[in-house]
Design a protein around this motif. Sequence first.
Motif, PDB file in Angstrom:
ATOM      1  N   ASN A 192       0.847  -1.188   0.000  1.00 29.13           N
ATOM      2  CA  ASN A 192       0.000   0.000   0.000  1.00 29.13           C
ATOM      3  C   ASN A 192       0.879   1.234   0.000  1.00 29.13           C
ATOM      4  O   ASN A 192       1.647   1.451   0.929  1.00 29.13           O
ATOM      5  CB  ASN A 192      -0.909   0.030   1.227  1.00 29.13           C
ATOM      6  CG  ASN A 192      -1.953  -1.049   1.181  1.00 29.13           C
ATOM      7  OD1 ASN A 192      -2.464  -1.368   0.120  1.00 29.13           O
ATOM      8  ND2 ASN A 192      -2.273  -1.619   2.315  1.00 29.13           N
ATOM      9  N   SER A 247       0.393   7.492  -1.094  1.00 28.26           N
ATOM     10  CA  SER A 247      -0.430   8.268  -2.013  1.00 28.26           C
ATOM     11  C   SER A 247      -0.115   7.861  -3.438  1.00 28.26           C
ATOM     12  O   SER A 247       0.988   7.459  -3.758  1.00 28.26           O
ATOM     13  CB  SER A 247      -0.187   9.762  -1.828  1.00 28.26           C
ATOM     14  OG  SER A 247       1.145  10.080  -2.176  1.00 28.26           O
ATOM     15  N   THR A 248      -1.111   7.958  -4.257  1.00 31.18           N
ATOM     16  CA  THR A 248      -0.935   7.703  -5.673  1.00 31.18           C
ATOM     17  C   THR A 248      -1.210   9.000  -6.406  1.00 31.18           C
ATOM     18  O   THR A 248      -1.636   9.989  -5.814  1.00 31.18           O
ATOM     19  CB  THR A 248      -1.903   6.609  -6.159  1.00 31.18           C
ATOM     20  OG1 THR A 248      -3.234   7.084  -5.994  1.00 31.18           O
ATOM     21  CG2 THR A 248      -1.699   5.312  -5.425  1.00 31.18           C
ATOM     22  N   ALA A 291      -3.616   9.757  -8.232  1.00 26.90           N
ATOM     23  CA  ALA A 291      -5.022  10.124  -8.109  1.00 26.90           C
ATOM     24  C   ALA A 291      -5.331  10.773  -6.762  1.00 26.90           C
ATOM     25  O   ALA A 291      -6.298  11.507  -6.639  1.00 26.90           O
ATOM     26  CB  ALA A 291      -5.898   8.906  -8.311  1.00 26.90           C
ATOM     27  N   GLU A 292      -4.517  10.510  -5.741  1.00 22.92           N
ATOM     28  CA  GLU A 292      -4.783  11.024  -4.408  1.00 22.92           C
ATOM     29  C   GLU A 292      -4.091  12.346  -4.120  1.00 22.92           C
ATOM     30  O   GLU A 292      -4.351  12.956  -3.100  1.00 22.92           O
ATOM     31  CB  GLU A 292      -4.349  10.001  -3.358  1.00 22.92           C
ATOM     32  CG  GLU A 292      -5.165   8.738  -3.375  1.00 22.92           C
ATOM     33  CD  GLU A 292      -4.642   7.710  -2.396  1.00 22.92           C
ATOM     34  OE1 GLU A 292      -3.576   7.931  -1.803  1.00 22.92           O
ATOM     35  OE2 GLU A 292      -5.292   6.687  -2.238  1.00 22.92           O
ATOM     36  N   ILE A 293      -3.199  12.800  -4.992  1.00 22.38           N
ATOM     37  CA  ILE A 293      -2.490  14.043  -4.732  1.00 22.38           C
ATOM     38  C   ILE A 293      -3.475  15.194  -4.871  1.00 22.38           C
ATOM     39  O   ILE A 293      -4.105  15.364  -5.910  1.00 22.38           O
ATOM     40  CB  ILE A 293      -1.303  14.217  -5.699  1.00 22.38           C
ATOM     41  CG1 ILE A 293      -0.285  13.097  -5.465  1.00 22.38           C
ATOM     42  CG2 ILE A 293      -0.654  15.582  -5.512  1.00 22.38           C
ATOM     43  CD1 ILE A 293       0.822  13.047  -6.488  1.00 22.38           C
ATOM     44  N   PRO A 294      -3.621  15.991  -3.820  1.00 26.07           N
ATOM     45  CA  PRO A 294      -4.584  17.094  -3.876  1.00 26.07           C
ATOM     46  C   PRO A 294      -4.152  18.180  -4.869  1.00 26.07           C
ATOM     47  O   PRO A 294      -2.961  18.381  -5.106  1.00 26.07           O
ATOM     48  CB  PRO A 294      -4.584  17.652  -2.452  1.00 26.07           C
ATOM     49  CG  PRO A 294      -3.640  16.859  -1.663  1.00 26.07           C
ATOM     50  CD  PRO A 294      -2.963  15.881  -2.547  1.00 26.07           C
ATOM     51  N   GLU A 343      -7.764  17.654   7.870  1.00 26.32           N
ATOM     52  CA  GLU A 343      -7.809  17.281   6.459  1.00 26.32           C
ATOM     53  C   GLU A 343      -7.026  18.294   5.621  1.00 26.32           C
ATOM     54  O   GLU A 343      -6.298  17.916   4.705  1.00 26.32           O
ATOM     55  CB  GLU A 343      -9.262  17.191   5.979  1.00 26.32           C
ATOM     56  CG  GLU A 343      -9.409  16.850   4.518  1.00 26.32           C
ATOM     57  CD  GLU A 343      -8.908  15.468   4.139  1.00 26.32           C
ATOM     58  OE1 GLU A 343      -8.779  15.215   2.930  1.00 26.32           O
ATOM     59  OE2 GLU A 343      -8.636  14.642   5.021  1.00 26.32           O
ATOM     60  N   ARG A 370      -3.364  17.606   6.054  1.00 27.64           N
ATOM     61  CA  ARG A 370      -2.976  16.412   5.301  1.00 27.64           C
ATOM     62  C   ARG A 370      -2.844  16.728   3.815  1.00 27.64           C
ATOM     63  O   ARG A 370      -1.872  16.342   3.167  1.00 27.64           O
ATOM     64  CB  ARG A 370      -4.009  15.302   5.504  1.00 27.64           C
ATOM     65  CG  ARG A 370      -3.624  13.994   4.814  1.00 27.64           C
ATOM     66  CD  ARG A 370      -4.818  13.053   4.637  1.00 27.64           C
ATOM     67  NE  ARG A 370      -5.873  13.600   3.827  1.00 27.64           N
ATOM     68  CZ  ARG A 370      -5.852  13.662   2.475  1.00 27.64           C
ATOM     69  NH1 ARG A 370      -4.813  13.223   1.809  1.00 27.64           N
ATOM     70  NH2 ARG A 370      -6.866  14.161   1.803  1.00 27.64           N
ATOM     71  N   MET A 371      -3.798  17.472   3.292  1.00 25.04           N
ATOM     72  CA  MET A 371      -3.770  17.826   1.873  1.00 25.04           C
ATOM     73  C   MET A 371      -2.550  18.670   1.536  1.00 25.04           C
ATOM     74  O   MET A 371      -1.873  18.429   0.535  1.00 25.04           O
ATOM     75  CB  MET A 371      -5.050  18.580   1.494  1.00 25.04           C
ATOM     76  CG  MET A 371      -6.289  17.722   1.510  1.00 25.04           C
ATOM     77  SD  MET A 371      -7.794  18.679   1.291  1.00 25.04           S
ATOM     78  CE  MET A 371      -7.751  18.934  -0.481  1.00 25.04           C
ATOM     79  N   GLU A 409       0.612  16.431   1.630  1.00 24.87           N
ATOM     80  CA  GLU A 409       0.712  15.569   0.455  1.00 24.87           C
ATOM     81  C   GLU A 409       1.072  16.372  -0.786  1.00 24.87           C
ATOM     82  O   GLU A 409       1.882  15.931  -1.593  1.00 24.87           O
ATOM     83  CB  GLU A 409      -0.589  14.804   0.238  1.00 24.87           C
ATOM     84  CG  GLU A 409      -0.769  13.673   1.217  1.00 24.87           C
ATOM     85  CD  GLU A 409      -1.967  12.802   0.889  1.00 24.87           C
ATOM     86  OE1 GLU A 409      -2.577  12.968  -0.192  1.00 24.87           O
ATOM     87  OE2 GLU A 409      -2.289  11.946   1.725  1.00 24.87           O
ATOM     88  N   TYR A 410       0.494  17.547  -0.930  1.00 31.42           N
ATOM     89  CA  TYR A 410       0.803  18.397  -2.084  1.00 31.42           C
ATOM     90  C   TYR A 410       2.262  18.822  -2.045  1.00 31.42           C
ATOM     91  O   TYR A 410       2.976  18.758  -3.050  1.00 31.42           O
ATOM     92  CB  TYR A 410      -0.118  19.619  -2.088  1.00 31.42           C
ATOM     93  CG  TYR A 410       0.108  20.531  -3.267  1.00 31.42           C
ATOM     94  CD1 TYR A 410      -0.431  20.227  -4.512  1.00 31.42           C
ATOM     95  CD2 TYR A 410       0.857  21.696  -3.140  1.00 31.42           C
ATOM     96  CE1 TYR A 410      -0.223  21.051  -5.602  1.00 31.42           C
ATOM     97  CE2 TYR A 410       1.071  22.525  -4.222  1.00 31.42           C
ATOM     98  CZ  TYR A 410       0.525  22.202  -5.450  1.00 31.42           C
ATOM     99  OH  TYR A 410       0.743  23.017  -6.525  1.00 31.42           O
TER     100      TYR A 410
END
Length: 75
Positions: A7, A10-11, A13-16, A57, A60-61, A64-65
């Motif tokens: 797992n 992030s993929t 598709a999940e990158i904000p 949230e 987190r975004m 990840e970005y």
Amino acid sequence: MSTKKVNFASTVAEIPTLQGIMKQEEKVNYYKELFLQNLASKNIEAYRKTWAKARAELSRMKMEYHFARKEVNHV
């Protein structure tokens, strides 16, 4: 024969996106206003929790970005 399930955190598709982050910032501000307007409410804890979840949230975004951009720059 063993199989491993991998797992990734992030993929692609999940990158904000910046637009998604801006929408989340608007949510955070909205929930903050609701919280401040309802300080005398007996349901104040529900407002606080909703605002806290929105802030978490958003953090987190942004994280990840930020790290997605660093990975792209190092490739």
